[in-house]
Design an enzyme around this catalytic site. Structure first.
Site: not given
Ligand code: PLP
Length: 431
Positions: A285, A287, A328, A355
């Protein structure tokens, strides 16, 4: 002026004759045409990042589910859907978005600790591939919701492997005291319960230990723990069709050196094979690593404000557009669109107009700029636009996707009336 040499870690971003280009698009032209702040994304950079995962999983039964919370713009989703990606969603709203982008619901997995009954119904009716369940309580509710619809919900249990991803505490998710996943010692009992519940159908197991991970050790540790659990769960007579290792791979923000996705997965899959699970449907998964360095945010220098302690470079993008520094203390590189400025180099804190003292984009940056010059904030493809807000009634920026020399406006700049469209005035006062 190293012509056409890409910026480190961003193969599609380069200066040509001193002018910053993304693919073949001259960014100053885009800033002039569409205004600033402006996000610009490279289709080729997204597809290259995806290709590294595809190479890593070549010849496998595998599904790459883009974690769309990183950048959920419809056009970005379309690029990944057309390239054969599945999606990891975390809300009913994200489900509506992927469907609007033309994705196949049968490639969608649904993560998140707080799914509502309404979201569960919506996802069941759409026919998603799997619910990544994060607690024992959620399991009971999901079973009841599915039963009421005369369905059985496909489920995976998100396990919390209790490994340290060595990342910022706010983006670390696989430690015991994080809110995510089912604690390691409760996993077997949770699977037994899932197998008994009439509205559920056990499909797999998943984990996700954090984000912006730049080392391979946390992945190896988490993988070992997950595979141990696969063995233990199956020893109870509960079969697991798929194993989902989550996302989290980091990108180069400031000389960071995360492993390349293909090299990392070659190594991890060797471990999966060695333990005898290479024939399962394997899922990831990602991102940030698919979109982060595919995007930049263009901004105009409004004012220079010299001071005794600090010089400020005040720009028209702010923490509502680029929230990561505020959230962060994250680093984004900031570079000029035009390398040939005759302005003197100075050290500036680059800040927005909001602001709040937390409204800064970069600290102590050496820049040669004048008011009216444009800057590019790099690594703005992930967790920027998607985390944006309208704080200070600042309309959301426009977004452009470039494909070679072709330029597509994929999000119009929001208007202020869009921002207060859902608000209602009080009735007239009676005198
Ligand atoms: C945010 C998230 C991702 C992706 O994380 P990245 O650091 O953007 O690759 C994958 N799986 C779950 C469950 C997430 O919450």
């Amino acid at each position: 002026m190293n012509d056409a040499a890409p910026l480190p870690g961003r193969p599609h971003l380069h200066y040509r004759s001193g002018a910053l280009h993304l693919e073949d698009a001259r960014l100053a032209d885009l800033a002039r045409e569409y205004g600033t702040p402006l996000y610009v994304y490279s289709r080729a950079a997204m597809l290259d990042a995806l290709a590294a995962y595809q190479r890593g999983f070549a010849g496998r039964r595998a599904r790459i589910c883009y974690a769309m919370k990183a950048n959920s713009s419809l056009a970005v989703l379309q690029v990944f859907a057309r390239a054969g990606c599945g999606f990891d969603i975390v809300s009913g709203g994200e489900l509506q978005r992927v469907l609007a982008a033309g994705a196949d619901p049968a490639t969608v997995v649904f993560s998140g600790v707080g799914k509502t009954r309404g979201e569960m119904r919506q996802a069941l009716q759409a026919g998603i591939a799997c619910f990544n369940v994060e607690s024992e309580a959620e399991l009971e509710v999901l079973s009841a919701v599915a039963q009421a619809l005369g369905m059985r919900a496909p489920v995976s249990i998100r396990v919390n492997p209790n490994v340290d991803a060595h990342t910022h505490p706010y983006i670390s998710t696989g430690l015991k005291d994080n809110k995510f996943g089912v604690a390691h010692e409760r996993v077997l009992a949770t699977y037994r319960r899932a197998a008994q519940l009439p509205g559920l159908q056990v499909k797999g197991i998943d984990c996700h230990i954090g984000s912006q991970i730049t080392e391979e050790t946390p992945y190896l540790d988490a993988m070992d723990k997950v595979l141990d659990l696969v063995q233990a769960v199956e020893a109870q007579g509960i079969a697991l069709e798929h194993i989902d290792f989550g996302g989290g791979l980091g990108i180069d923000y400031q000389g960071d050196t995360p492993p390349a996705a293909d090299a990392l997965w070659a190594k991890l899959l060797a471990r999966v094979d060695q333990r005898g699970y290479g024939q399962r449907l394997l899922m990831v998964e990602p991102g940030r690593s698919l979109v982060g360095n595919a995007g930049v945010c263009l901004t105009e220098v409004l004012y220079l404000k010299p001071g005794e302690q600090k010089n400020f470079c005040i720009v028209d993008a702010a923490m509502n557009d680029l929230p990561r520094p505020m959230m962060y203390e994250a680093y984004h590189a900031i570079v000029p669109l035009d390398q040939a400025s005759s302005a003197p180099h100075q050290t500036y804190d680059v800040v927005g107009p909001i602001c709040e003292s937390g409204d800064w984009l970069g600290r102590e940056r050496s820049l040669a700029v004048r008011p009216g010059d444009w800057l590019a904030v790099l690594s703005a493809g992930a967790y920027c636009s998607a985390m944006g807000s309208t704080y200070n009634t600042r309309a959301r920026a426009a977004e452009v996707l470039v494909d070679g020399a072709q330029v597509h406006l994929v999000r119009e700049r929001e208007s202020v009336s869009d921002i207060f469209r859902c608000e209602r005035l009080l009735p007239a006062e009676k005198i």
